[in-house]
Design an enzyme around this catalytic site. Structure first.
Site, PDB file in Angstrom:
ATOM      1  N   ASP A  21      20.256  43.875  32.810  1.00  0.00           N
ATOM      2  CA  ASP A  21      21.639  44.364  32.785  1.00  0.00           C
ATOM      3  C   ASP A  21      21.793  45.465  33.836  1.00  0.00           C
ATOM      4  O   ASP A  21      21.282  46.570  33.667  1.00  0.00           O
ATOM      5  CB  ASP A  21      21.919  44.895  31.370  1.00  0.00           C
ATOM      6  CG  ASP A  21      23.305  45.481  31.240  1.00  0.00           C
ATOM      7  OD1 ASP A  21      24.113  45.321  32.191  1.00  0.00           O
ATOM      8  OD2 ASP A  21      23.595  46.077  30.183  1.00  0.00           O
ATOM      9  N   ASN A  55      24.770  46.780  34.944  1.00  0.00           N
ATOM     10  CA  ASN A  55      25.926  47.681  34.808  1.00  0.00           C
ATOM     11  C   ASN A  55      26.057  48.244  33.388  1.00  0.00           C
ATOM     12  O   ASN A  55      27.106  48.770  33.017  1.00  0.00           O
ATOM     13  CB  ASN A  55      27.225  46.992  35.230  1.00  0.00           C
ATOM     14  CG  ASN A  55      27.567  45.838  34.299  1.00  0.00           C
ATOM     15  OD1 ASN A  55      26.726  45.424  33.496  1.00  0.00           O
ATOM     16  ND2 ASN A  55      28.782  45.327  34.387  1.00  0.00           N
ATOM     17  N   ASP A  58      26.389  46.983  30.280  1.00  0.00           N
ATOM     18  CA  ASP A  58      27.361  46.516  29.277  1.00  0.00           C
ATOM     19  C   ASP A  58      26.647  45.647  28.239  1.00  0.00           C
ATOM     20  O   ASP A  58      27.289  44.973  27.440  1.00  0.00           O
ATOM     21  CB  ASP A  58      28.508  45.745  29.947  1.00  0.00           C
ATOM     22  CG  ASP A  58      28.011  44.492  30.658  1.00  0.00           C
ATOM     23  OD1 ASP A  58      26.781  44.285  30.716  1.00  0.00           O
ATOM     24  OD2 ASP A  58      28.853  43.713  31.139  1.00  0.00           O
ATOM     25  N   ASP A 114      23.097  40.479  34.559  1.00  0.00           N
ATOM     26  CA  ASP A 114      24.088  40.194  35.598  1.00  0.00           C
ATOM     27  C   ASP A 114      23.425  40.111  36.970  1.00  0.00           C
ATOM     28  O   ASP A 114      22.217  40.310  37.107  1.00  0.00           O
ATOM     29  CB  ASP A 114      25.184  41.272  35.595  1.00  0.00           C
ATOM     30  CG  ASP A 114      24.580  42.667  35.529  1.00  0.00           C
ATOM     31  OD1 ASP A 114      23.557  42.885  36.188  1.00  0.00           O
ATOM     32  OD2 ASP A 114      25.117  43.536  34.788  1.00  0.00           O
ATOM     33  N   ASP A 136      22.728  26.288  38.777  1.00  0.00           N
ATOM     34  CA  ASP A 136      22.903  25.164  37.881  1.00  0.00           C
ATOM     35  C   ASP A 136      24.218  24.484  38.231  1.00  0.00           C
ATOM     36  O   ASP A 136      25.204  25.170  38.502  1.00  0.00           O
ATOM     37  CB  ASP A 136      22.975  25.678  36.429  1.00  0.00           C
ATOM     38  CG  ASP A 136      22.007  24.949  35.535  1.00  0.00           C
ATOM     39  OD1 ASP A 136      22.245  23.768  35.261  1.00  0.00           O
ATOM     40  OD2 ASP A 136      21.018  25.573  35.110  1.00  0.00           O
ATOM     41  N   ASP A 164      22.567  19.527  35.843  1.00  0.00           N
ATOM     42  CA  ASP A 164      22.531  19.477  34.381  1.00  0.00           C
ATOM     43  C   ASP A 164      22.860  18.071  33.853  1.00  0.00           C
ATOM     44  O   ASP A 164      23.754  17.399  34.378  1.00  0.00           O
ATOM     45  CB  ASP A 164      23.582  20.472  33.855  1.00  0.00           C
ATOM     46  CG  ASP A 164      23.552  20.608  32.357  1.00  0.00           C
ATOM     47  OD1 ASP A 164      22.503  20.984  31.824  1.00  0.00           O
ATOM     48  OD2 ASP A 164      24.592  20.320  31.710  1.00  0.00           O
ATOM     49  N   GLU A 188      18.136  16.810  35.872  1.00  0.00           N
ATOM     50  CA  GLU A 188      17.612  16.889  34.504  1.00  0.00           C
ATOM     51  C   GLU A 188      17.874  15.547  33.835  1.00  0.00           C
ATOM     52  O   GLU A 188      19.010  15.091  33.783  1.00  0.00           O
ATOM     53  CB  GLU A 188      18.330  17.993  33.725  1.00  0.00           C
ATOM     54  CG  GLU A 188      17.754  18.175  32.333  1.00  0.00           C
ATOM     55  CD  GLU A 188      18.728  18.762  31.317  1.00  0.00           C
ATOM     56  OE1 GLU A 188      18.270  19.365  30.348  1.00  0.00           O
ATOM     57  OE2 GLU A 188      19.950  18.591  31.483  1.00  0.00           O
ATOM     58  N   HIS A 231      14.891  27.240  29.266  1.00  0.00           N
ATOM     59  CA  HIS A 231      15.791  27.948  28.348  1.00  0.00           C
ATOM     60  C   HIS A 231      16.173  27.116  27.121  1.00  0.00           C
ATOM     61  O   HIS A 231      16.898  27.597  26.258  1.00  0.00           O
ATOM     62  CB  HIS A 231      17.059  28.338  29.118  1.00  0.00           C
ATOM     63  CG  HIS A 231      17.783  27.125  29.626  1.00  0.00           C
ATOM     64  ND1 HIS A 231      17.257  26.321  30.612  1.00  0.00           N
ATOM     65  CD2 HIS A 231      18.954  26.550  29.263  1.00  0.00           C
ATOM     66  CE1 HIS A 231      18.082  25.319  30.838  1.00  0.00           C
ATOM     67  NE2 HIS A 231      19.115  25.423  30.034  1.00  0.00           N
ATOM     68  N   ASP A 232      15.741  25.867  27.067  1.00  0.00           N
ATOM     69  CA  ASP A 232      16.075  24.998  25.933  1.00  0.00           C
ATOM     70  C   ASP A 232      14.919  24.829  24.959  1.00  0.00           C
ATOM     71  O   ASP A 232      15.011  24.030  24.024  1.00  0.00           O
ATOM     72  CB  ASP A 232      16.477  23.603  26.453  1.00  0.00           C
ATOM     73  CG  ASP A 232      17.802  23.617  27.192  1.00  0.00           C
ATOM     74  OD1 ASP A 232      18.626  24.520  26.928  1.00  0.00           O
ATOM     75  OD2 ASP A 232      18.020  22.732  28.038  1.00  0.00           O
TER      76      ASP A 232
HETATM   77  C1  NOJ Z   1      21.128  20.893  29.346  1.00  0.00           C
HETATM   78  C2  NOJ Z   1      21.007  22.390  29.408  1.00  0.00           C
HETATM   79  O1  NOJ Z   1      19.712  22.730  29.802  1.00  0.00           O
HETATM   80  C3  NOJ Z   1      21.368  22.914  28.047  1.00  0.00           C
HETATM   81  O2  NOJ Z   1      21.090  24.273  27.910  1.00  0.00           O
HETATM   82  C4  NOJ Z   1      22.824  22.614  27.790  1.00  0.00           C
HETATM   83  O3  NOJ Z   1      23.147  22.959  26.470  1.00  0.00           O
HETATM   84  C5  NOJ Z   1      23.137  21.129  27.967  1.00  0.00           C
HETATM   85  N1  NOJ Z   1      22.503  20.557  29.118  1.00  0.00           N
HETATM   86  C6  NOJ Z   1      24.622  20.919  28.097  1.00  0.00           C
HETATM   87  O4  NOJ Z   1      25.107  21.392  29.312  1.00  0.00           O
END
Ligand code: NOJ
Length: 563
Positions: free
Chosen positions: A21, A23, A25, A29, A98, A206, A255, A333-334
């Site tokens: 972060d 700034n 908040d 960012d 992305d 994506d 992906e 991140h998933d």
């Molecule tokens: C794949 C992304 O990695 C995920 O985080 C997202 O929820 C879905 N696609 C939908 O965009």
């Protein structure tokens, strides 16, 4: 510029909201990210992949885009974005963002117009999305099909003004675009060009395999085959590849869930015009069991099958060797944090198992991606209250689990083990308040263990997880010829405890021996396999290679043979 630079790229993935972060908040960012580009470079990376940075109501972490041409205010301004790109380029780091093509937010102007019959542009924009008339059963309105969305609820939601349902394969705030409509594709090409003109070097695309749908809309449950990997989606990607990706020399990473050999070559074959690299999930859920009464898919946790991980890496290597390029990564991140998922996040074993995982992955051929926080061995979260979670998927699934008979504790445990939030908590920079991520309370709780696990502490210890990553990723960059361009060969692949492979380059071979368990194991090697190998590196101490190698819990060794 070498046309093949991306084949040995070291990519570092950043989730903007939780990186730093700048700034104060409470949300990460671009100002924060720019402050850390030297850190990323030091680690050995030369490409940064940033999570969706576009305007968004943030229903799904920014994958719900409401304006493709604006930087999300939480992340800063367009000037901040440009400054970050410029500063990265200056130190030799490329930037990929992305690219969300499959859907928009329901707050995007296109959808606002598409769902309002009184709007002057209604017809035009209505056809940007996918609509179906309701069905009726016993006089009651029902959805056109029973298809299940990836986040656990139905894929159709009703808009009264249109008397139609729109399709959304993710959250209901993410209507799917109609890719059969040429205007939609042209709009998206403009978006791509806009960001490339601003200096972006490529994209992670994506949900690439979902662009085409089965327009016969047959009923079925869960019905995934009607919106996944349908042949026509390749035409769309190829169109982008031929018109933009290739001419503009972009690095593109698609992906896509699963892919057969034929499909993989369509995506990333050297003569394909689609992507350079593919993110697939072959190795990601090697510990799921069959669906049960309460938990299905990734939520049905079971014992880890080490051979499935090894087989996936070997399978992808074999499928692409000589014909396309491979991508390696542990998690993004998933997914849960890798040290909690495939390693061991107990006090006793976290550090050694995180290093073992680094050694096990990053000597493999291909291009690599490291996810923020992986390099310091960040762990899953131990949230005790459902309100601590943030991910949209969590809330639908939590409800599903309870409805199917889970206790609150069982449902929460499933989230702690498997939810995407595990990878999205604030990055742990130091031991000051909020882990040095922000000066005020962040949008999401910092992991309780930040006093022990943080970048500052890791950087002060030469043999820390962070320094292990630094050493290996930098070596990977310097010795790309033998590592990224090497040949992969697993040994003892059926074995459920060890992870043993060779990466064979033109002037060197690396031999990796890892123990994936909390027990001492023996790794036996045939005498012929030993000749010429010398000790090179480990997460323990010097040990000569032998026919019987005793590996203590989570130990990992690297041996080298020079020609
Ligand atoms: C794949 C992304 O990695 C995920 O985080 C997202 O929820 C879905 N696609 C939908 O965009």
């Amino acid at each position: 510029m070498n046309k093949n630079w991306w084949k040995s790229a070291i990519i570092y993935q950043v989730t903007l909201s939780s990186f730093l972060d700048g700034n104060n908040d409470g949300i990460g960012d671009f100002i924060g990210l720019e402050k850390k580009i030297e850190y990323i470079k030091d680690l050995g990376a030369n490409v940064i992949w940033v999570s969706p940075h576009y305007s968004s109501p943030m229903d799904d972490n920014g994958y719900d885009v409401s304006d493709f041409y604006q930087v999300n205010k939480r992340y800063g301004t367009l000037e901040d974005f440009k400054s970050f790109v410029k500063a990265s380029h200056k130190i030799g780091i490329k930037v990929i963002t992305d690219l969300v093509l499959n859907h928009t937010s329901d707050e995007h102007l296109w959808f606002q117009k598409a769902s309002n019959p009184l709007d002057i542009d209604y017809q035009k924009y209505h056809d940007y999305y996918i609509w179906q008339k309701p069905k009726y059963k016993d006089g009651l309105r029902v959805r056109p099909t029973r298809w299940l969305s990836w986040f656990g609820g139905p894929t159709w939601d009703y808009v009264e003004a249109c008397d139609e349902y729109y399709l959304h394969i993710f959250s209901k705030k993410m209507p799917d675009l109609n890719w059969r409509n040429k205007e939609v594709r042209e709009e998206m090409k403009k978006v791509v060009n806009f960001w490339v003109d601003l200096g972006v070097d490529g994209f992670r695309v994506d949900a690439a395999n979902h662009l085409e749908k089965n327009w016969d809309f047959p009923d079925g449950y869960p019905g995934y085959e009607n919106f996944s990997s349908l042949p026509k989606h390749h035409d769309y990607i190829k169109e982008f590849g031929e018109e933009i990706f290739e001419p503009r020399e972009l690095l593109t990473i698609g992906e896509s869930g699963g892919a057969s050999k034929e499909e993989a070559l369509k995506y990333v074959g050297f003569d394909s015009k689609e992507f350079n690299l593919l993110i697939h999930f072959g190795h990601v859920w090697a510990d799921t069991g069959p669906d049960n009464k309460i938990f299905n898919g990734k939520w049905a946790k079971s014992n880890l099958r080490v051979q499935d991980i090894k087989k996936s890496f070997q399978h992808w290597y074999d499928m692409l060797v000589g014909k396309g390029w491979n991508l390696i990564y542990w998690h993004n991140h998933d997914h849960p944090r890798i040290v909690s998922h495939y390693g061991n996040d107990s006090l006793e074993f976290r550090e050694i198992s995180a290093k073992m995982l680094a050694i096990s992955l990053y000597f493999m051929p291909g291009t690599s991606i490291t996810y923020q926080g992986e390099e310091i061995g960040m762990t899953n979260l131990l949230y005790e209250d459902i309100n601590d979670f943030r991910d949209v998927e969590v809330f639908t699934e939590y409800k599903n689990f309870l409805e199917r008979g889970a206790t609150v504790e069982m449902a929460l445990q499933a989230l702690r083990d498997r939810s995407r939030d595990n990878a999205r908590s604030p990055m742990q920079w130091n031991a000051s308040a909020y882990a040095g991520f922000s000066k005020i309370e962040p949008f999401m709780k910092v992991n309780f263990n930040y006093l022990d696990i943080n970048v500052l502490k890791e950087s002060q210890n030469v043999s820390s997880v962070l320094n292990t990553y630094k050493f290996i990723l930098n070596l990977r960059k310097e010795d790309a010829k033998n590592i990224s361009y090497g040949a992969l060969e697993f040994l003892d692949i059926e074995n459920e405890e060890n992870f043993v492979y060779r990466t064979i380059g033109p002037d060197k071979e690396y031999l990796i021996l890892s123990n994936f368990t909390d027990k001492t194991i023996e790794v036996k090697l045939p005498v012929v396999a030993l000749s010429g190998y010398e000790y090179f590196y480990s997460n323990s101490s010097f040990k000569k290679l032998s026919t019987t190698n005793v590996l203590k819990p989570y130990e990992a060794y690297v041996y080298i043979k020079k020609y």
